[in-house]
Design a protein around this motif. Structure first.
Motif, PDB file in Angstrom:
ATOM      1  N   ILE A  69      37.886  45.911-135.637  1.00 32.07           N
ATOM      2  CA  ILE A  69      38.292  45.057-136.881  1.00 32.07           C
ATOM      3  C   ILE A  69      39.246  45.826-137.447  1.00 32.07           C
ATOM      4  CG2 ILE A  69      37.682  43.856-139.078  1.00 32.07           C
ATOM      5  CD1 ILE A  69      34.621  43.711-137.755  1.00 32.07           C
ATOM      6  N   GLN A  70      40.465  45.575-137.734  1.00 32.59           N
ATOM      7  CA  GLN A  70      41.464  46.149-138.080  1.00 32.59           C
ATOM      8  C   GLN A  70      41.853  45.891-139.434  1.00 32.59           C
ATOM      9  OE1 GLN A  70      43.326  48.543-136.556  1.00 32.59           O
ATOM     10  NE2 GLN A  70      42.366  48.057-134.582  1.00 32.59           N
ATOM     11  N   HIS A  71      41.636  44.777-140.004  1.00 34.81           N
ATOM     12  CA  HIS A  71      41.450  44.247-141.244  1.00 34.81           C
ATOM     13  C   HIS A  71      39.992  43.691-141.852  1.00 34.81           C
ATOM     14  CE1 HIS A  71      45.569  45.380-141.279  1.00 34.81           C
ATOM     15  NE2 HIS A  71      45.766  44.642-140.079  1.00 34.81           N
ATOM     16  N   PRO A  72      39.068  44.266-142.146  1.00 31.62           N
ATOM     17  CA  PRO A  72      38.166  43.695-142.489  1.00 31.62           C
ATOM     18  C   PRO A  72      38.047  42.824-143.894  1.00 31.62           C
ATOM     19  CG  PRO A  72      37.626  46.116-142.930  1.00 31.62           C
ATOM     20  CD  PRO A  72      39.219  45.927-142.104  1.00 31.62           C
ATOM     21  N   ALA A  73      38.897  43.176-144.774  1.00 33.35           N
ATOM     22  CA  ALA A  73      38.889  42.556-146.065  1.00 33.35           C
ATOM     23  C   ALA A  73      39.498  41.039-145.671  1.00 33.35           C
ATOM     24  CB  ALA A  73      39.823  43.399-147.074  1.00 33.35           C
ATOM     25  N   ALA A  74      40.495  41.077-144.878  1.00 37.13           N
ATOM     26  CA  ALA A  74      40.919  39.979-144.427  1.00 37.13           C
ATOM     27  C   ALA A  74      40.040  38.814-143.562  1.00 37.13           C
ATOM     28  CB  ALA A  74      42.403  40.042-143.521  1.00 37.13           C
ATOM     29  N   LEU A  75      39.271  39.457-142.768  1.00 35.77           N
ATOM     30  CA  LEU A  75      38.125  38.782-142.029  1.00 35.77           C
ATOM     31  C   LEU A  75      37.354  38.180-142.756  1.00 35.77           C
ATOM     32  CD1 LEU A  75      36.901  39.418-138.767  1.00 35.77           C
ATOM     33  CD2 LEU A  75      35.186  39.031-140.766  1.00 35.77           C
ATOM     34  N   LEU A  76      36.736  38.979-143.941  1.00 37.21           N
ATOM     35  CA  LEU A  76      35.797  38.574-144.920  1.00 37.21           C
ATOM     36  C   LEU A  76      35.985  37.410-145.947  1.00 37.21           C
ATOM     37  CD1 LEU A  76      34.102  41.847-145.802  1.00 37.21           C
ATOM     38  CD2 LEU A  76      33.280  40.135-144.297  1.00 37.21           C
ATOM     39  N   ALA A  77      37.640  37.782-145.991  1.00 37.31           N
ATOM     40  CA  ALA A  77      38.183  36.636-147.174  1.00 37.31           C
ATOM     41  C   ALA A  77      38.365  35.381-146.439  1.00 37.31           C
ATOM     42  CB  ALA A  77      39.477  37.118-147.646  1.00 37.31           C
ATOM     43  N   HIS A  78      38.648  35.304-145.161  1.00 33.90           N
ATOM     44  CA  HIS A  78      38.521  33.866-144.374  1.00 33.90           C
ATOM     45  C   HIS A  78      37.294  33.239-144.095  1.00 33.90           C
ATOM     46  CE1 HIS A  78      39.542  31.184-141.300  1.00 33.90           C
ATOM     47  NE2 HIS A  78      38.559  31.566-140.639  1.00 33.90           N
ATOM     48  N   ARG A  79      36.403  34.226-144.127  1.00 38.00           N
ATOM     49  CA  ARG A  79      35.036  33.812-143.596  1.00 38.00           C
ATOM     50  C   ARG A  79      34.334  33.087-145.179  1.00 38.00           C
ATOM     51  NH1 ARG A  79      31.038  36.232-139.385  1.00 38.00           N
ATOM     52  NH2 ARG A  79      32.231  35.790-137.667  1.00 38.00           N
ATOM     53  N   LEU A  80      34.735  33.943-146.177  1.00 39.53           N
ATOM     54  CA  LEU A  80      34.231  33.308-147.599  1.00 39.53           C
ATOM     55  C   LEU A  80      34.799  32.161-148.056  1.00 39.53           C
ATOM     56  CD1 LEU A  80      34.165  36.810-149.439  1.00 39.53           C
ATOM     57  CD2 LEU A  80      32.078  35.314-148.995  1.00 39.53           C
ATOM     58  N   THR A  81      36.026  31.822-147.563  1.00 39.10           N
ATOM     59  CA  THR A  81      36.842  30.597-147.832  1.00 39.10           C
ATOM     60  C   THR A  81      36.119  29.478-146.873  1.00 39.10           C
ATOM     61  OG1 THR A  81      38.515  31.673-148.800  1.00 39.10           O
ATOM     62  CG2 THR A  81      38.962  29.425-148.305  1.00 39.10           C
ATOM     63  N   ALA A  82      36.227  29.771-145.640  1.00 37.70           N
ATOM     64  CA  ALA A  82      36.066  28.628-144.657  1.00 37.70           C
ATOM     65  C   ALA A  82      34.582  28.144-144.580  1.00 37.70           C
ATOM     66  CB  ALA A  82      36.551  29.090-143.352  1.00 37.70           C
ATOM     67  N   LEU A  83      33.644  29.075-145.019  1.00 38.93           N
ATOM     68  CA  LEU A  83      32.360  28.793-144.700  1.00 38.93           C
ATOM     69  C   LEU A  83      31.718  28.335-145.918  1.00 38.93           C
ATOM     70  CD1 LEU A  83      31.258  31.491-141.818  1.00 38.93           C
ATOM     71  CD2 LEU A  83      32.216  29.290-141.661  1.00 38.93           C
ATOM     72  N   LEU A  84      32.263  28.597-147.098  1.00 40.74           N
ATOM     73  CA  LEU A  84      31.787  27.846-148.370  1.00 40.74           C
ATOM     74  C   LEU A  84      30.740  26.855-148.311  1.00 40.74           C
ATOM     75  CD1 LEU A  84      31.420  28.802-151.318  1.00 40.74           C
ATOM     76  CD2 LEU A  84      33.556  27.670-151.801  1.00 40.74           C
ATOM     77  N   PRO A  85      29.713  26.733-148.471  1.00 41.33           N
ATOM     78  CA  PRO A  85      28.997  25.435-148.480  1.00 41.33           C
ATOM     79  C   PRO A  85      29.000  24.643-149.808  1.00 41.33           C
ATOM     80  CG  PRO A  85      27.550  27.526-149.325  1.00 41.33           C
ATOM     81  CD  PRO A  85      28.937  28.019-148.772  1.00 41.33           C
ATOM     82  N   PRO A  86      28.794  23.587-149.789  1.00 42.62           N
ATOM     83  CA  PRO A  86      29.084  22.896-150.929  1.00 42.62           C
ATOM     84  C   PRO A  86      28.139  23.099-152.473  1.00 42.62           C
ATOM     85  CG  PRO A  86      27.739  21.549-149.068  1.00 42.62           C
ATOM     86  CD  PRO A  86      28.208  22.786-148.747  1.00 42.62           C
ATOM     87  N   PRO A  87      28.339  22.407-153.497  1.00 43.90           N
ATOM     88  CA  PRO A  87      27.311  22.851-154.356  1.00 43.90           C
ATOM     89  C   PRO A  87      25.987  21.977-154.288  1.00 43.90           C
ATOM     90  CG  PRO A  87      29.702  22.086-155.340  1.00 43.90           C
ATOM     91  CD  PRO A  87      29.489  22.159-153.749  1.00 43.90           C
ATOM     92  N   LEU A  88      25.075  22.596-154.744  1.00 40.14           N
ATOM     93  CA  LEU A  88      23.782  21.668-154.504  1.00 40.14           C
ATOM     94  C   LEU A  88      23.892  20.640-155.499  1.00 40.14           C
ATOM     95  CD1 LEU A  88      21.285  24.498-155.202  1.00 40.14           C
ATOM     96  CD2 LEU A  88      21.479  23.339-153.299  1.00 40.14           C
ATOM     97  N   PRO A  89      23.367  19.261-155.064  1.00 39.34           N
ATOM     98  CA  PRO A  89      23.294  18.203-155.893  1.00 39.34           C
ATOM     99  C   PRO A  89      22.724  18.355-157.226  1.00 39.34           C
ATOM    100  CG  PRO A  89      21.703  18.078-154.256  1.00 39.34           C
ATOM    101  CD  PRO A  89      22.309  19.387-153.816  1.00 39.34           C
ATOM    102  N   ALA A  90      23.279  17.586-158.366  1.00 37.45           N
ATOM    103  CA  ALA A  90      22.842  17.567-159.701  1.00 37.45           C
ATOM    104  C   ALA A  90      21.258  17.475-159.473  1.00 37.45           C
ATOM    105  CB  ALA A  90      23.601  16.822-160.601  1.00 37.45           C
ATOM    106  N   ALA A  91      20.548  18.082-160.510  1.00 39.74           N
ATOM    107  CA  ALA A  91      19.229  17.915-160.482  1.00 39.74           C
ATOM    108  C   ALA A  91      19.031  16.365-161.094  1.00 39.74           C
ATOM    109  CB  ALA A  91      18.413  18.858-161.382  1.00 39.74           C
ATOM    110  N   PRO A  92      18.049  15.442-160.613  1.00 38.90           N
ATOM    111  CA  PRO A  92      17.869  14.167-160.908  1.00 38.90           C
ATOM    112  C   PRO A  92      17.274  14.292-162.309  1.00 38.90           C
ATOM    113  CG  PRO A  92      16.049  14.834-159.571  1.00 38.90           C
ATOM    114  CD  PRO A  92      17.064  15.892-159.555  1.00 38.90           C
ATOM    115  N   PRO A  93      17.517  13.165-163.364  1.00 45.45           N
ATOM    116  CA  PRO A  93      17.464  13.243-164.740  1.00 45.45           C
ATOM    117  C   PRO A  93      15.686  13.148-164.806  1.00 45.45           C
ATOM    118  CG  PRO A  93      18.026  11.117-164.417  1.00 45.45           C
ATOM    119  CD  PRO A  93      18.337  12.194-163.084  1.00 45.45           C
TER     120      PRO A  93
END
Length: 262
Positions: A198-222
């Motif tokens: 892996i020549q550029h580990p920071a670039a690889l991690l930056a791509h994964r952090l952006t591409a694989l970011l999960p959606p926020p949890l749904p808001a708690a019901p009242p």
């Protein structure tokens, strides 16, 4: 001797190469910007210009990506990248808070001198009260740094510099704020890595952090309203008629008759 006027405009020198300055004094409507920002060797021109613009704004002015994209031609992608640059280099902080309602809000703090990793997290008073409720604490930046620095234990190819850790920490914090455990973040960043060096580990991690970011949890019901149960059925001591009341006794009609008789 010729009288000198320090505040008078200086004339541009002719016959020289490079930039020439004509400097005039500003008495109002100006912003002081340090050369550490204006001549920053690692920031893009977009980021430098955006930092100067943000520092010139009155407190409380919206500086979200959509608000800025509506004012400038760079577009949301370039503006978002410039904001991340400023955050990574300490000129901007965007702490996020989860309110009791479940909604996540972002505060933006601009620094005219860059913060360092040792500086405490900013806690300015909000410009206006938040009716949604008191904010709950979210993961701090040190938790994200621990995730990143520990990756080299799992795979020695993921050795990061301190600068890379500071630059990637906001992206890891976004995962933690969305309820993803630190161990799950590590798995997402280390599972299925290429077998080649892996020549550029920071670039690889930056791509994964952006591409694989999960959606926020749904808001708690009242919270559900309390269930109001009717009083139990009682048998009237006077007429044996059933009626509802918290305690045994007389029904309303018998109580009325007794009152009239009295």
């Amino acid at each position: 001797m010729t009288e000198q006027h320090p505040s008078a405009p200086s004339r541009a020198q002719s016959g020289t190469s490079g930039v020439q300055h004509v400097t005039e004094r500003h008495d109002d409507h100006f912003t002081v910007v340090g050369n550490h920002l204006a001549q920053h060797p690692d920031l893009s021109l977009t980021a430098i210009g955006l930092a100067v613009h943000i520092q010139s704004l009155p407190a409380g002015t919206p500086v979200g990506i959509k608000a800025l994209a509506g004012k400038f031609p760079e577009g949301e992608i370039r503006i978002a990248a410039a904001l991340r640059e400023l955050e990574a280099h300490g000129y901007l902080a965007r702490p996020r808070e989860r309110l009791q309602s479940g909604r996540v809000v972002t505060r933006t703090v601009s620094y005219n001198k860059p913060r360092t990793a040792a500086d405490p997290e900013p806690r300015p008073a909000p410009a206006t009260p938040r009716p949604e409720g008191k904010a709950a604490p979210l993961p701090d930046r040190s938790a994200a740094s621990d995730v990143l620095t520990g990756l080299r234990v799992l795979d020695s190819r993921l050795l990061l510099s301190e600068r890379d850790v500071r630059r990637l920490a906001p992206a890891v914090t976004a995962w933690l704020e969305r309820g993803v455990p630190a161990e799950a973040v590590r798995r997402a960043l280390t599972t299925g890595l290429p077998t080649a060096p892996i020549q550029h580990p920071a670039a690889l991690l930056a791509h994964r952090l952006t591409a694989l970011l999960p959606p926020p949890l749904p808001a708690a019901p009242p919270p559900s309203p309390p269930v109001v149960r009717p009083d139990p059925l009682q048998t009237c001591d006077g007429c044996d008629r059933a009626f509802r009341a918290p305690h045994p006794g007389h029904c309303r009609d018998c109580r009325t008759d007794a009152h009239r008789a009295a």
